[in-house]
Enzyme design. Structure first.
Site, mmCIF file in Angstrom:
data_model
loop_
_atom_site.group_PDB
_atom_site.id
_atom_site.type_symbol
_atom_site.label_atom_id
_atom_site.label_comp_id
_atom_site.label_asym_id
_atom_site.label_seq_id
_atom_site.Cartn_x
_atom_site.Cartn_y
_atom_site.Cartn_z
ATOM 1 N N GLU A 46 8.943 10.458 -0.339
ATOM 2 C CA GLU A 46 10.241 11.103 -0.543
ATOM 3 C C GLU A 46 11.079 10.320 -1.546
ATOM 4 O O GLU A 46 11.703 10.891 -2.444
ATOM 5 C CB GLU A 46 10.972 11.197 0.795
ATOM 6 C CG GLU A 46 12.400 11.698 0.699
ATOM 7 C CD GLU A 46 13.238 11.242 1.876
ATOM 8 O OE1 GLU A 46 14.468 11.178 1.702
ATOM 9 O OE2 GLU A 46 12.679 10.948 2.947
ATOM 10 N N ASP A 50 12.160 11.876 -5.146
ATOM 11 C CA ASP A 50 13.564 12.001 -5.534
ATOM 12 C C ASP A 50 13.767 11.519 -6.972
ATOM 13 O O ASP A 50 14.444 12.165 -7.778
ATOM 14 C CB ASP A 50 14.429 11.183 -4.566
ATOM 15 C CG ASP A 50 15.888 11.150 -4.990
ATOM 16 O OD1 ASP A 50 16.548 12.195 -4.932
ATOM 17 O OD2 ASP A 50 16.358 10.073 -5.389
ATOM 18 N N ASP A 119 13.904 16.610 2.399
ATOM 19 C CA ASP A 119 13.088 15.391 2.318
ATOM 20 C C ASP A 119 11.620 15.728 2.066
ATOM 21 O O ASP A 119 10.937 15.049 1.287
ATOM 22 C CB ASP A 119 13.192 14.594 3.626
ATOM 23 C CG ASP A 119 14.576 13.988 3.825
ATOM 24 O OD1 ASP A 119 15.354 13.959 2.856
ATOM 25 O OD2 ASP A 119 14.865 13.556 4.964
ATOM 26 N N GLU A 122 10.834 16.779 -1.558
ATOM 27 C CA GLU A 122 10.805 15.597 -2.421
ATOM 28 C C GLU A 122 9.521 14.804 -2.207
ATOM 29 O O GLU A 122 8.915 14.308 -3.165
ATOM 30 C CB GLU A 122 12.019 14.708 -2.137
ATOM 31 C CG GLU A 122 13.321 15.287 -2.673
ATOM 32 C CD GLU A 122 14.509 14.397 -2.407
ATOM 33 O OE1 GLU A 122 15.467 14.434 -3.198
ATOM 34 O OE2 GLU A 122 14.495 13.658 -1.393
#
Length: 237
Positions: A46, A50, A119, A122
């Protein structure tokens, strides 16, 4: 996890290393409840995803024909990577159905929680980056976010016309834009403002709005259009 074929089809990417897919879909609640069934959870992916997502979006905006300013790119990026937008993308893939959750998290509606879905999307992007490289994840991001990107790039909501005008006038004229209120109409709670913007003493734009800020923004927009036209630098009132 036996049946992720449909998810990969909707997602638009087939993993060579299925362990990465499993890791991306594993919430820490499942990991802690089932230490014998999972090696890790998705928080590392995650974190990576991101960063990858943010870079792809900024690169796309930077290369846009509109030559967006830094402040505009920052606002658009911030909007596109926020939880509500990411969860919408995850919902379009029915991602919640594939998450590996602990019993408590599952019972409390974890498959529909925006934070978990954001989450997870990502984490999936991070997994694609590791499994297939930057080119693949870039293609995927631009496909998944294409409608939102196109809409937002052409939206005046995220266009910082005043900043953009200021950045262009300083090197061209050696001075900053000057905004003047030329008309103010209506009752106190329903005022309408008309503002003109001057550059080096010459009027370049005019805007009318329900607030001074709106009127200034529209005046700056018109001035930018005039500056960018063939005779922009020679324009006079």
């Amino acid at each position: 996890m036996e049946n992720t074929t449909e998810l990969e089809r909707c997602f638009g990417y087939v993993f060579k290393d299925k362990r990465l897919l499993t890791e991306a879909l594993t919430h820490r609640s499942f990991y802690y409840e089932n230490p014998d069934k999972s090696l890790t959870h998705n928080e590392r992916l995650e974190f990576l995803g991101d960063s990858v997502l943010g870079f792809v979006i900024v690169e796309y905006l930077f290369l846009s024909e509109r030559k967006l300013t830094e402040s505009v790119m920052a606002k658009i990026k911030s909007y596109l990577v926020k939880e509500s937008i990411l969860s919408e993308v995850a919902d379009s893939l029915s991602l919640g159905e594939y998450l590996l959750l602990g019993k408590g998290e599952d019972a409390s509606g974890g498959r529909m929680k925006k934070s978990l879905l954001a989450d997870a999307i990502e984490a999936l992007l991070g997994a694609v980056y590791i499994d297939g490289g930057y080119k693949k994840v870039r293609e995927l991001v631009l496909r998944l976010f294409s409608e939102k990107l196109d809409a937002i790039v052409h939206s005046t909501e995220f266009s910082d016309f005043k900043t953009e005008l200021q950045e262009k006038t300083q090197p061209l004229f050696g001075s900053l834009p000057e905004y003047r209120v030329v008309k103010q109409e209506g009752e106190e709670h329903k005022k309408v403002f008309t503002i003109e913007v001057f550059i080096a003493g010459k009027r370049f734009g005019r805007g009318t709005g329900k607030s001074k800020k709106e009127a200034q923004t529209l005046a700056a927009k018109e001035a930018l259009s005039r500056l960018l036209s063939d005779k922009g630098r020679r324009s006079v009132s």
